[in-house]
Write an enzyme that holds these catalytic residues in place. Sequence first.
Site, PDB file in Angstrom:
ATOM      1  N   ASP A  18       0.769  -1.241   0.000  1.00  0.00           N
ATOM      2  CA  ASP A  18       0.000   0.000   0.000  1.00  0.00           C
ATOM      3  C   ASP A  18       0.801   1.292   0.000  1.00  0.00           C
ATOM      4  O   ASP A  18       0.544   2.177  -0.796  1.00  0.00           O
ATOM      5  CB  ASP A  18      -0.928   0.036   1.225  1.00  0.00           C
TER       6      ASP A  18
ATOM      7  N   GLU B 221       1.047  -9.428  11.436  1.00  0.00           N
ATOM      8  CA  GLU B 221       0.832  -9.019  10.042  1.00  0.00           C
ATOM      9  C   GLU B 221       2.176  -8.820   9.341  1.00  0.00           C
ATOM     10  O   GLU B 221       2.369  -9.214   8.210  1.00  0.00           O
ATOM     11  CB  GLU B 221      -0.001  -7.729  10.012  1.00  0.00           C
TER      12      GLU B 221
END
Length: 440
Positions: free
Chosen positions: A167, A396
């Site tokens: 991202d 994550e």
Amino acid sequence: MTASATSDIIARAVEVLKENDQGAYTIPTKGLYPFQWNWDSCLTALGLAHYDEARAWTEIETLFAHQWPDGMVPHIVFHVWSDGYFPGPEVWQTGRPTATSGITQPAVAGFAVRRLFDRARDKKLAAERARALLPKIDAWHRWFYENRDPGGEGLVAIIHPWESGRDNSIDWDDAFERVPTEGVEPYTRRDTLHADPAHRPTQQQYDRYIWLLQHFRGLGWDNARLHDASPFQVVDPGFNAILIRASTDLADLAQALGETGIASANRARAEKGLAAMERLWSEAHGQYLCLDRVTGKLIDSASVGGILPAFAAIPGARTAALAATVERLAGRAGYVVPSHDPDDPRFDAKRYWRGPVWLVVNYMISDGLADAGHNDAARRITQSSLNLIRESGFAEYYDPLTGDPLGGGRFTWTAAMVIEFLREAPLLPSPLVGEGGSAR
Ligand code: DGY
């Protein structure tokens, strides 16, 4: 690692997969990501197959049940209502029967489906399920080249950073300068409620993500128009390498199942893509770089997106150089592969894709390096990944300098990748000492 340590880690990974399993799809993690994400699901299916093959096929089928009529497979499927995530369906307004986002994500499905098929214990089930998915994945690949490569160059562009999956990579910074923020409707971020804001994309980056979304929405999500209308068009080598690998895998699978038309179309896409990738090579960095399609220039930013092409059948000399780059990074960071080169002053060990290590990316790079015979570099990545899990749990992502866990916790695809790593290397010594002078 002993056999009992290995089975303990696998049992913990399965626990994470099960707690995020919604029946026909998995969510990436509770809180932060409460819906189905495209590339998360495809990679997660590999972990699910470890204990339930039928469930693994369902994961990918559920995603493709929400493919758009033009062939695009959206990056999020909003199966249920939740106010825990922004931007939700009311912002995307894509008008699909089940709400979805309006952009896509790395095309990892072709690779995942072939891997499920190759390893299947139930070959009959696998042949049936794979045969039904083949034309759908082929349609997605065709969609990519028709809509994201209008000049027929053999490489596709992303039009929103979220499509890359990386991202807020440093790769996008310069091109992002062209994306305005005027006219962004007021909004409240939810991600920073679930994860440390210092680890997440900045507010200015978020404004630009949302500006692009509103811009595409204003064009009615008409994919025939979005590429040319986007001020952000970036050719990401990692994204293309995944699509090329998926095309090759789909071609092999289609061949095995007698679908010769799908096989030859995908073989041709992969060959053209591989030839075109040469344009993205940087001798100075020993890796590939992104290309800004608006300016026609390479982007001077050494991210993991330029190492990911090891996953595709690039020339042997290029894979060897990428293996050497991984070794160099291992001498620099305690844990590989950092999402950005620590020697770049813009590197940030803790902020989302600007430095941290991600196990999904590690998996794809090490898979490609091992296939090409670079076993030491592949093994170093596997060992780093397992050390991160042992020391910091199923996070994550991880700080490549300290190994600290970052972002969301109990992450589905991290758990799936650990199962995959342990399939390949169940008894690696622990810890790895004497390589690069580090006990990591
Ligand atoms: C997010 O919301 O952070 C996602 O990465 C977008 O897909």
